[in-house]
Design a protein around this motif. Structure first.
Motif, mmCIF file in Angstrom:
data_model
loop_
_atom_site.group_PDB
_atom_site.id
_atom_site.type_symbol
_atom_site.label_atom_id
_atom_site.label_comp_id
_atom_site.label_asym_id
_atom_site.label_seq_id
_atom_site.Cartn_x
_atom_site.Cartn_y
_atom_site.Cartn_z
ATOM 1 N N ARG A 1 2.227 1.727 -3.462
ATOM 2 C CA ARG A 1 1.224 2.264 -4.391
ATOM 3 C C ARG A 1 1.034 3.757 -4.164
ATOM 4 O O ARG A 1 0.867 4.520 -5.117
ATOM 5 C CB ARG A 1 -0.103 1.524 -4.213
ATOM 6 C CG ARG A 1 -0.123 0.126 -4.829
ATOM 7 C CD ARG A 1 -1.533 -0.403 -4.930
ATOM 8 N NE ARG A 1 -2.175 -0.539 -3.616
ATOM 9 C CZ ARG A 1 -2.069 -1.601 -2.829
ATOM 10 N NH1 ARG A 1 -1.338 -2.644 -3.221
ATOM 11 N NH2 ARG A 1 -2.689 -1.642 -1.668
ATOM 12 N N ARG A 2 1.049 4.150 -2.873
ATOM 13 C CA ARG A 2 0.866 5.575 -2.581
ATOM 14 C C ARG A 2 2.010 6.407 -3.178
ATOM 15 O O ARG A 2 1.839 7.571 -3.548
ATOM 16 C CB ARG A 2 0.805 5.776 -1.069
ATOM 17 C CG ARG A 2 0.134 7.082 -0.665
ATOM 18 C CD ARG A 2 -1.323 7.055 -1.122
ATOM 19 N NE ARG A 2 -1.976 8.347 -1.007
ATOM 20 C CZ ARG A 2 -2.770 8.709 0.003
ATOM 21 N NH1 ARG A 2 -2.970 7.862 1.001
ATOM 22 N NH2 ARG A 2 -3.356 9.868 0.004
ATOM 23 N N ALA B 1 3.033 4.248 6.936
ATOM 24 C CA ALA B 1 1.813 4.295 6.137
ATOM 25 C C ALA B 1 0.889 5.410 6.607
ATOM 26 O O ALA B 1 0.327 6.163 5.802
ATOM 27 C CB ALA B 1 1.098 2.949 6.192
ATOM 28 N N GLN C 1 0.828 -1.206 0.000
ATOM 29 C CA GLN C 1 0.000 0.000 0.000
ATOM 30 C C GLN C 1 0.865 1.259 0.000
ATOM 31 O O GLN C 1 0.585 2.226 -0.720
ATOM 32 C CB GLN C 1 -0.906 -0.012 1.235
ATOM 33 C CG GLN C 1 -1.785 1.218 1.364
ATOM 34 C CD GLN C 1 -2.587 1.211 2.659
ATOM 35 O OE1 GLN C 1 -2.944 0.150 3.164
ATOM 36 N NE2 GLN C 1 -2.847 2.384 3.201
#
Length: 707
Positions: free
Chosen positions: A233-234, A258, A230
């Motif tokens: 992807r960010r 995150a 994640q």
């Protein structure tokens, strides 16, 4: 072929300089020759890109111009380096890397490319034309890295090179294509992010482990590995953004990473609508890293943006200290920026490390420097630091650290350019002083075109009087001698004499004498050169006995005596010069004294002694990358070897010498006596083995790498 004479830059940096090294070792095969090229060392930790590498490998064998494009930080340079370093991409004439990121003046583009590929052209013609002519029969791979700031100039030069050199392949890295008719564009996308086994996660994991080995557990747990995906992807899978994020795991857990990254992007994304998504991601990731730095780290980051290339700790302290950043504190703060992947530590040079910021990060820092209102202040410090370094190098050149100075100034070349450009616009007198102090760099180290350009510009704007003016005239005259403009060089010698007399500077007066004598000697007037620079004339000057001017006059004297066939006197003068240079522990001029001893021995009918002296000369010349010296030595060694009866070896040496002269641009410097010496060696070699065998051996020698 001739591994002993593959004097590329890397060999020059590592050679031990032991006199008497056997130049004929491995003369019969190419087995000992270093592969030509100048690829920088590849940083560790390359991840993924298998498909892109396979595509590039194919394109580099089927297309002549490939441009690798993509956003800043996507890894264009890393991928290009990995692709061209593959053994399958080797070319007979080498793989050459040209870093254009430090270059700001398009007029220096052809010069930068020429220097990178080993062409130290001394002719007075346009350098782009000389570069095209030199590459015409070459088969090589040329990488122009970071071209986006001079796309049109690169397009023009590359077009000319490809048209004139059918064996040339060019790989470009740029944020935008060249828009050239024959260009094949490959857009480099970010790393794939889907899944815990993706390349993006692998890179994030590698950088996190480098920062904090205990972070391995976060990536080994399946649920947390999904969180890592994640994060990737960010960050859109952009390698530089992933590296910056991985470095933060020295202090944060993956969960904290995150959460804080998500908050950062939520706050800033709406303010970046004018940028494309990936540009927005990169700027946001860098800005996030910037905010996480301590205030003093941000200040150093901004000030370091003045360095458009790698730099050492001494320069960082001198240029970036001030206010809350004391010189002593710079080293500690710089270490913090290295730990955060803002600054990278590059290869060791000599005793100390060097550092560099990637262009994308440097550009961000420069924006902040402008916000701080310090652009001019830091640029002034940078320029004056390198001006002071140039003056120190001038003082130390004729001494025991000569090889160290050669290596250091070669490493600092991009910064010397930047400093001179800045001073030409802000302080012409300081620019002239710096350009004149670098006479040895222009004259001895193969940067004739560049030196002439800077000196002419500085002399047009600086005050036309004083010791600095006299030094600038002398240095400009030296570049003109190497380019064959002897009449103009003599005129400059006269002006230099007048300027030196006006400030009562004995060393400047002797240097002016040297320039006038040298400009007479090379075209073939040794008698007048001897009148100007001989012992009787030198006795009328009071400059220091171990100053560069007097020692250079002794060299002119020794060679003039050889031209006049007064070989015993020439040898005596050369021995005295060699002893004086040995007392200084100096190498460049001492090697030329060895050369004159070899010429004198050869003239006295002692070819074996001549060969011994010229081998010592070549050992010194390769340490300093003196291409003229290497070419001169090979011609003379060939003549000595031919006189000893080995026509095949002489032919190979003449071929290798021919290849070196091509990199200089003016064979035998236009000197009648040097040309006669070479022709004598060729006649004897042909007589010994016949024309067919001579041509075969000559071509074998000419194929030896010179880069």
């Amino acid at each position: 072929m001739f591994g002993e004479y593959s004097f590329n830059n890397r060999q020059a940096d590592s050679a031990d300089g032991a006199p008497g090294a056997d130049p004929e070792s491995d003369s019969g095969s190419a087995a000992g020759a270093a592969a030509p090229g100048n690829l920088p060392p590849e940083p560790p930790g390359f991840v993924g890109r298998e498909n892109e590498l396979a595509e590039l490998h194919c394109l580099l064998r089927t297309r002549r111009l490939i441009t690798l494009t993509g956003v800043g930080g996507v890894g264009k340079s890393r991928l290009a380096l990995r692709a061209v370093a593959d053994a399958e991409q080797a070319r007979p004439d080498g793989v050459w890397w040209v870093d254009l990121s430090p270059l700001r003046d398009p007029a220096l583009l052809a010069m930068t490319v020429a220097h990178a590929v080993g062409l130290a052209d001394h002719s007075a013609g346009p350098l782009d034309e000389e570069l095209c002519a030199w590459m015409a029969d070459k088969e090589l791979l040329l990488v122009l890295d970071t071209c986006e700031h001079m796309v049109s100039d690169c397009r023009h030069l590359v077009g000319e090179l490809l048209q004139s050199s059918p064996g040339l392949t060019v790989l470009i890295t740029s944020r935008e294509p060249l828009d050239s008719p024959c260009e094949y564009v490959v857009e480099l996308c970010p790393l794939p992010c889907e899944g815990p086994d993706s390349d993006a996660v692998a890179l994030l994991r590698a950088r996190a482990l480098a920062a904090a080995p205990e972070a391995a557990a976060a990536f080994d747990d399946p649920e947390r590995a999904a969180l890592a995906a994640q994060v990737c992807r960010r960050l859109d899978g952009i390698p530089l953004a992933l590296e910056l994020a991985g470095a933060r795991m020295r202090r944060w857990s993956l969960e904290q990473m995150a959460e804080r990254l998500g908050a950062r992007f939520d706050v800033l994304a709406d303010g970046r609508d004018s940028l494309l998504p990936r540009h927005r991601t990169m700027r946001t990731a860098i800005g996030w890293s910037h905010e996480l730095c301590e205030p003093v780290e941000r200040l150093l980051w901004a000030r370091l943006s003045v360095f458009t290339g790698d730099f050492d700790m001494a320069a960082a302290r001198a240029v970036c200290s001030g206010g809350p950043l004391s010189a002593a504190r710079v080293e500690r703060v710089l270490g913090g920026l290295v730990a955060k992947s803002v600054v990278r530590r590059t290869q060791e040079r000599g005793a100390g490390a060097r550092y560099r910021m990637l262009d994308t990060i440097r550009e961000y820092g420069h924006d902040w420097l402008a916000e701080l209102g310090e652009v001019r202040t830091v640029a002034d410090r940078h320029a004056h630091w390198y001006a002071a370094l140039s003056r120190a190098a001038d003082r130390g050149w004729m001494g025991p650290r000569q090889v160290d100075w050669y290596r250091r100034m070669t490493a600092e070349h991009p910064h010397l350019r930047r400093a001179l450009e800045h001073l030409l616009g802000t302080d012409p007198a300081a620019a002239l002083e710096m350009a004149g102090a670098l006479w040895f760099f222009w004259f001895s180290c193969g940067h004739v075109h560049e030196g002439r350009g800077f000196l002419e510009r500085a002399l047009r704007t600086a005050p036309p009087s004083g010791a600095v003016y006299a030094q600038g005239l002398w240095a400009l005259g030296l570049t003109m001698v190497l380019q064959g403009e002897m009449d103009t060089a003599r005129e400059l010698g006269d002006r230099c004499t007048a300027a030196a007399a006006g400030v009562a500077d004995p060393e400047a007066e002797v240097r002016a004498v040297h320039l006038r004598a040298l400009s007479l000697l090379l075209p073939g007037d040794p008698a007048r050169a001897l009148e100007l620079a001989g012992p009787r004339a030198r006795s009328r000057h009071t400059g220091p006995a171990d100053g560069a001017g007097r020692l250079l006059c002794r060299l002119v004297t020794a060679y003039a005596l050889c031209d006049l066939q007064r070989f015993e006197q020439a040898a005596e003068e050369a021995r005295g010069l060699r002893e004086a240079c040995a007392d200084l522990d100096e190498r460049w001029l001492r090697a030329y004294a060895d050369y004159v001893l070899a010429v004198a021995a050869f003239g006295l009918g002692r070819p074996e002694e001549a060969a011994r002296h010229v081998r010592a000369m070549l050992s010194g010349k390769r340490l300093l990358g003196d291409r003229i010296g290497i070419a001169l030595g090979l011609d003379l060694l060939a003549a000595a070897v031919a006189a000893l009866g080995d026509g095949e070896l002489a032919a190979r040496l003449l071929g290798t010498g021919h290849a070196w002269w091509r990199t200089v641009g003016r064979p035998q410097m236009g000197s009648p006596s040097l040309t006669a010496l070479r022709e004598r060696g060729e006649r004897q070699a042909r007589a010994a083995i016949g024309d067919a065998a001579f041509e075969s051996a000559f071509l074998g020698g000419a194929a030896a790498p010179t880069g």
